[in-house]
Scaffold this motif. Sequence first.
Motif: not given
Length: 246
Positions: A182-211
């Motif tokens: 999974x390597x760096x790709x996994x952590x790029x996904x984590x970074x996108x997840x954190x950005x969604x959480x910081x923005x308070x975007x519930x639907x995007x955070x859930x979808x990123x985590x699901x993917x």
Amino acid sequence: MLRSDLAIQGAAPKIARPVPLRESVFEALLELIVTGHLRPGQHLAESELAELLGVSRQPIREALQLLSGEGWVDLHPGQGAFVHAPTVEEADQLLAVRALLEAESARLAARHADDEGVRQLQALCDRGFAAVEADDVDAAVTANSELHALVTALSGNKVLAELAAQVSRRVRWYHTPVARRRGAASWEEHRALIEAIAAGNEDRAAQIMRDHTEHTRHSYLEQRAAEPVESAPQPTRRRRPRSAAN
């Protein structure tokens, strides 16, 4: 007189009881299993484990019984103990449940996380990237587990956190073999997840985590297909010698 007075005042401290040796051995062996140092299907010789951990065989035997009760070890009469080799169906079901739990955790984290929580997530993400760059799989897996646990904690749902904790060690067990893939790709996904959480975007955070969790699930299943886990040997039946005919 002294005893009764202290009891009434609540001043007498409780002496912490030492952890039973079998439980310490249980935790040590479980960590070796989860991190992959003891592989699925591997034979667990009591004498070798006792020498490895610097204890007698009795706590090893007791710990193996405990591990068997929780499904980490398979005991075969006459052949000994073996690290449990999860079936593909077993792993698929657990990782699918994990996806449901953690998608909801991410959605609620986006609703409730404060600035300090986001900073902690970012620090864990930085640790993960550093571990990948250093090719330190153990450190990457540990940072991954801590990040997912923090997302669940930030959800504010205690029941959800308890359920997620119940599967967290097995998730770590399944994630370890594919962490390098999974390597760096996994952590790029984590970074996108954190950005969604910081923005308070519930639907995007859930979808990123699901993917994200689905990517890990598919990676594990693909690796299992390419490198099947060895199963412990099946018990063999001993034939009784035939008696001579009269």
